[in-house]
Design a protein around this motif. Structure first.
Motif, PDB file in Angstrom:
ATOM      1  N   LEU A   1      62.391  89.518  97.377  1.00 34.53           N
ATOM      2  CA  LEU A   1      63.833  89.399  97.562  1.00 34.53           C
ATOM      3  C   LEU A   1      64.395  88.207  96.794  1.00 34.53           C
ATOM      4  O   LEU A   1      65.478  88.284  96.200  1.00 34.53           O
ATOM      5  CB  LEU A   1      64.154  89.272  99.051  1.00 34.53           C
ATOM      6  CG  LEU A   1      63.957  90.545  99.883  1.00 34.53           C
ATOM      7  CD1 LEU A   1      64.026  90.220 101.372  1.00 34.53           C
ATOM      8  CD2 LEU A   1      65.000  91.587  99.519  1.00 34.53           C
ATOM      9  N   THR A   2      63.655  87.108  96.804  1.00 33.73           N
ATOM     10  CA  THR A   2      64.104  85.906  96.081  1.00 33.73           C
ATOM     11  C   THR A   2      64.215  86.180  94.592  1.00 33.73           C
ATOM     12  O   THR A   2      65.233  85.854  93.952  1.00 33.73           O
ATOM     13  CB  THR A   2      63.115  84.751  96.323  1.00 33.73           C
ATOM     14  OG1 THR A   2      63.054  84.450  97.719  1.00 33.73           O
ATOM     15  CG2 THR A   2      63.531  83.511  95.555  1.00 33.73           C
TER      16      THR A   2
ATOM     17  N   ALA B   1      47.227  78.612  95.990  1.00 34.68           N
ATOM     18  CA  ALA B   1      48.525  79.170  95.625  1.00 34.68           C
ATOM     19  C   ALA B   1      48.380  80.660  95.305  1.00 34.68           C
ATOM     20  O   ALA B   1      47.275  81.166  95.099  1.00 34.68           O
ATOM     21  CB  ALA B   1      49.090  78.422  94.415  1.00 34.68           C
ATOM     22  N   ALA B   2      49.516  81.359  95.266  1.00 36.13           N
ATOM     23  CA  ALA B   2      49.504  82.792  94.964  1.00 36.13           C
ATOM     24  C   ALA B   2      48.891  83.029  93.593  1.00 36.13           C
ATOM     25  O   ALA B   2      49.111  82.271  92.648  1.00 36.13           O
ATOM     26  CB  ALA B   2      50.919  83.343  95.030  1.00 36.13           C
ATOM     27  N   GLY B   3      48.127  84.116  93.487  1.00 35.33           N
ATOM     28  CA  GLY B   3      47.443  84.444  92.247  1.00 35.33           C
ATOM     29  C   GLY B   3      48.254  85.348  91.341  1.00 35.33           C
ATOM     30  O   GLY B   3      49.414  85.675  91.627  1.00 35.33           O
TER      31      GLY B   3
ATOM     32  N   LEU C   1      61.750  82.160  92.347  1.00 35.05           N
ATOM     33  CA  LEU C   1      63.150  82.150  91.916  1.00 35.05           C
ATOM     34  C   LEU C   1      63.229  81.992  90.402  1.00 35.05           C
ATOM     35  O   LEU C   1      63.996  82.696  89.726  1.00 35.05           O
ATOM     36  CB  LEU C   1      63.890  81.009  92.614  1.00 35.05           C
ATOM     37  CG  LEU C   1      65.397  80.931  92.381  1.00 35.05           C
ATOM     38  CD1 LEU C   1      66.110  82.031  93.158  1.00 35.05           C
ATOM     39  CD2 LEU C   1      65.944  79.572  92.807  1.00 35.05           C
ATOM     40  N   LEU C   2      62.430  81.090  89.853  1.00 35.54           N
ATOM     41  CA  LEU C   2      62.389  80.897  88.404  1.00 35.54           C
ATOM     42  C   LEU C   2      61.887  82.155  87.704  1.00 35.54           C
ATOM     43  O   LEU C   2      62.418  82.554  86.653  1.00 35.54           O
ATOM     44  CB  LEU C   2      61.487  79.709  88.067  1.00 35.54           C
ATOM     45  CG  LEU C   2      61.270  79.424  86.585  1.00 35.54           C
ATOM     46  CD1 LEU C   2      62.593  79.079  85.905  1.00 35.54           C
ATOM     47  CD2 LEU C   2      60.262  78.289  86.391  1.00 35.54           C
ATOM     48  N   CYS C   3      60.873  82.795  88.286  1.00 35.69           N
ATOM     49  CA  CYS C   3      60.372  84.045  87.722  1.00 35.69           C
ATOM     50  C   CYS C   3      61.483  85.088  87.684  1.00 35.69           C
ATOM     51  O   CYS C   3      61.624  85.837  86.718  1.00 35.69           O
ATOM     52  CB  CYS C   3      59.182  84.549  88.549  1.00 35.69           C
ATOM     53  SG  CYS C   3      58.457  86.094  87.964  1.00 35.69           S
ATOM     54  N   GLY C   4      62.311  85.124  88.747  1.00 39.89           N
ATOM     55  CA  GLY C   4      63.415  86.072  88.778  1.00 39.89           C
ATOM     56  C   GLY C   4      64.483  85.762  87.747  1.00 39.89           C
ATOM     57  O   GLY C   4      65.041  86.674  87.121  1.00 39.89           O
ATOM     58  N   VAL C   5      64.775  84.481  87.557  1.00 40.31           N
ATOM     59  CA  VAL C   5      65.777  84.098  86.554  1.00 40.31           C
ATOM     60  C   VAL C   5      65.336  84.544  85.156  1.00 40.31           C
ATOM     61  O   VAL C   5      66.110  85.156  84.397  1.00 40.31           O
ATOM     62  CB  VAL C   5      66.006  82.572  86.587  1.00 40.31           C
ATOM     63  CG1 VAL C   5      66.820  82.118  85.380  1.00 40.31           C
ATOM     64  CG2 VAL C   5      66.706  82.172  87.882  1.00 40.31           C
ATOM     65  N   THR C   6      64.107  84.255  84.807  1.00 35.31           N
ATOM     66  CA  THR C   6      63.612  84.646  83.478  1.00 35.31           C
ATOM     67  C   THR C   6      63.494  86.166  83.358  1.00 35.31           C
ATOM     68  O   THR C   6      63.758  86.733  82.287  1.00 35.31           O
ATOM     69  CB  THR C   6      62.253  83.984  83.201  1.00 35.31           C
ATOM     70  OG1 THR C   6      61.333  84.314  84.261  1.00 35.31           O
ATOM     71  CG2 THR C   6      62.397  82.475  83.123  1.00 35.31           C
ATOM     72  N   ALA C   7      63.109  86.822  84.463  1.00 39.04           N
ATOM     73  CA  ALA C   7      63.027  88.287  84.428  1.00 39.04           C
ATOM     74  C   ALA C   7      64.413  88.907  84.259  1.00 39.04           C
ATOM     75  O   ALA C   7      64.563  89.936  83.589  1.00 39.04           O
ATOM     76  CB  ALA C   7      62.379  88.802  85.714  1.00 39.04           C
TER      77      ALA C   7
ATOM     78  N   LEU D   1      55.754  78.899 101.546  1.00 33.84           N
ATOM     79  CA  LEU D   1      57.195  78.806 101.306  1.00 33.84           C
ATOM     80  C   LEU D   1      57.532  77.889 100.140  1.00 33.84           C
ATOM     81  O   LEU D   1      58.553  78.084  99.466  1.00 33.84           O
ATOM     82  CB  LEU D   1      57.895  78.318 102.582  1.00 33.84           C
ATOM     83  CG  LEU D   1      57.914  79.310 103.757  1.00 33.84           C
ATOM     84  CD1 LEU D   1      58.616  78.690 104.961  1.00 33.84           C
ATOM     85  CD2 LEU D   1      58.591  80.608 103.354  1.00 33.84           C
ATOM     86  N   TRP D   2      56.692  76.880  99.897  1.00 31.05           N
ATOM     87  CA  TRP D   2      57.020  75.952  98.812  1.00 31.05           C
ATOM     88  C   TRP D   2      56.971  76.636  97.445  1.00 31.05           C
ATOM     89  O   TRP D   2      57.487  76.075  96.450  1.00 31.05           O
ATOM     90  CB  TRP D   2      56.094  74.731  98.830  1.00 31.05           C
ATOM     91  CG  TRP D   2      54.629  75.010  98.594  1.00 31.05           C
ATOM     92  CD1 TRP D   2      53.655  75.142  99.538  1.00 31.05           C
ATOM     93  CD2 TRP D   2      53.987  75.200  97.321  1.00 31.05           C
ATOM     94  NE1 TRP D   2      52.451  75.399  98.947  1.00 31.05           N
ATOM     95  CE2 TRP D   2      52.620  75.432  97.584  1.00 31.05           C
ATOM     96  CE3 TRP D   2      54.415  75.184  95.996  1.00 31.05           C
ATOM     97  CZ2 TRP D   2      51.690  75.668  96.572  1.00 31.05           C
ATOM     98  CZ3 TRP D   2      53.496  75.409  94.984  1.00 31.05           C
ATOM     99  CH2 TRP D   2      52.157  75.645  95.274  1.00 31.05           C
ATOM    100  N   MET D   3      56.401  77.868  97.379  1.00 28.35           N
ATOM    101  CA  MET D   3      56.337  78.567  96.108  1.00 28.35           C
ATOM    102  C   MET D   3      57.596  79.377  95.806  1.00 28.35           C
ATOM    103  O   MET D   3      57.738  79.903  94.692  1.00 28.35           O
ATOM    104  CB  MET D   3      55.116  79.498  96.071  1.00 28.35           C
ATOM    105  CG  MET D   3      53.781  78.774  96.002  1.00 28.35           C
ATOM    106  SD  MET D   3      52.422  79.893  95.583  1.00 28.35           S
ATOM    107  CE  MET D   3      52.829  80.275  93.870  1.00 28.35           C
TER     108      MET D   3
END
Length: 430
Positions: free
Chosen positions: A400-401, A357-359, A232-238, A225-227
């Motif tokens: 979703l995030t 962490a996620a890869g 969210l940042l990836c979504g903003v830039t995307a 969850l901490w990721m």
């Protein structure tokens, strides 16, 4: 509203029988289109391998191939109104009663033109032609089934969703696409018609295209969850990337509109030659992008520099290919662009991440949905579509995030959903 009230409308149960039969035809046509494209890809790969033999003349083969394919596909598309481009904007216009459904000859024109354009290597997606062909089948079935005007309009829309489901083997994605993107509403009768058409279409297409996931994701654990702030940042830039992509797409179309002295077919040939030149350097730079997305979802293998170059090239090549006025969609290239962006995001933040962490594969899947959402502005469709294509059920929270962030960012930047813009352009030009 209950199912009983749905039954009371229009032609009652007859519409569902017609939807089931028409869905079978969508499955045959859409599955056949995918099968033909797969074999066209194999043929193109063989030609590229032959052109790589010693001698500079071989490099001209992909240039000539894509130039000829673009020119022929453009010439075919000119025979029927609205046959060029994705066709999804036309399906939306028919639902809004801004346009009439296409004639029966739209089906062979879209099939042949899309196969030639996408098969020759243009950066276009298969989903646009299949959605448009599905809608045309639905419209024809509504007329032959003697449905009333409202049911016929619903069937046109529902079978367009079935086409998307066949294109990506994503039945839930097809249903959400109808409700969230095409109509912007949830009507019980429309939902039921779409379910019937989608289920039969996917069932019939499976013996043709197989049961495997379209873009299988490497086995990944659920990200901690901490990721979520990182996603969210990836979504903003995307979302910002999606807004820029939409602006470039529309700007490229408007620039080409001003080239009135250049015949449309000649313009398509020039665009095809440019894309073919890219293909001569690296096939991953062109085409719909499934091979590239699959590679990235398997764990990548590209350096940050290679990801950046590929992202920049495909970012420009997608709108350029769409401007060739051939049949072809936007979704598949957007998904590849998103996979590149997600993988690049991971490459940039990975030095800061602890072990476990996620890869890159997880970021690639999230990037696919987020960039799609930034351009199309359909976050639920993007989330479910990627989950169905990749089997990434454990990534629902990150998906979703990121899609939420991408949609909000693109809206805040003043970017209009791309199909709204394309539909308005279509209305102004007719």
């Amino acid at each position: 509203m209950s199912f009983g009230s749905c039954r009371a409308r229009g032609d009652g149960y007859r519409a569902f029988v017609v939807a089931a039969l028409a869905g079978c035809l969508v499955g045959l046509v859409g599955g056949g289109f995918r099968w033909c494209l797969d074999h066209a890809d194999l043929l193109r790969a063989a030609l590229l391998e032959a052109s790589a033999a010693p001698g500079g003349a071989g490099r001209l083969i992909p240039v000539a191939l894509t130039a000829a394919g673009a020119a022929v596909a453009c010439a075919i598309a000119r025979r029927v109104p609205h046959a060029a481009g994705s066709g999804i904007q036309h399906v939306e216009a028919v639902w809004r009663q801004e346009s009439e459904a296409g004639p029966a000859r739209l089906l062979p024109v879209k099939f042949a033109g899309g196969l030639i354009a996408i098969g020759s290597g243009l950066v276009l997606g298969r989903e646009g032609p299949i959605v448009h062909m599905g809608a045309a089948i639905g419209s024809g079935a509504g007329r032959r089934g003697r449905l009333d005007a409202e049911d016929a309009r619903m069937l046109h829309t529902a079978l367009g969703g079935a086409g998307l489901a066949v294109a990506f083997t994503a039945p839930l994605g097809g249903l959400l696409f109808v409700c969230e993107e095409i109509t912007g509403t949830v009507r019980p009768r429309l939902v039921l018609l779409t379910l019937v058409g989608t289920l039969t279409a996917v069932a019939v297409s499976r013996p043709i295209v197989g049961d495997a996931l379209v873009l299988p994701l490497a086995a990944v654990p659920a990200p901690p969850l901490w990721m979520l702030p990182l996603f969210l940042l990836c979504g903003v830039t995307a979302g910002a990337l999606g807004a820029a992509y939409s602006a470039l797409l529309v700007g490229t179309l408007e620039t080409c509109d001003r080239l009135t002295r250049v015949p449309l077919v000649a313009r398509a040939a020039v665009i095809g030659a440019l894309v073919g030149t890219l293909m001569a350097f690296d096939p991953l730079l062109t085409g719909g992008g499934d091979q590239l997305s699959e590679r990235l979802l398997a764990g990548g293998g590209l350096t940050a520099a290679a990801l950046t170059v590929c992202l920049a090239v495909r970012f420009a090549a997608g709108p350029l290919s769409y401007a060739a006025a051939t049949p072809g969609g936007l979704f598949a290239p957007l998904l590849a662009l998103g996979a590149l962006w997600g993988t690049l995001t991971h490459a940039l933040v990975s030095p800061l991440l602890p072990a476990g962490a996620a890869g890159p594969a997880a970021f690639a899947a999230v990037g696919m949905a987020a960039v799609f959402t930034g351009v199309v502005r359909a976050p639920l469709t993007g989330t479910v579509l990627v989950a169905e294509m990749t089997g990434a059920g454990v990534l629902l929270l990150p998906l979703l995030t990121a899609c939420f962030a991408a949609a909000v960012t693109a809206d805040r930047l003043g970017s209009e959903p791309v199909y709204d813009t394309l539909r308005r352009r279509m209305r102004e030009r007719t």
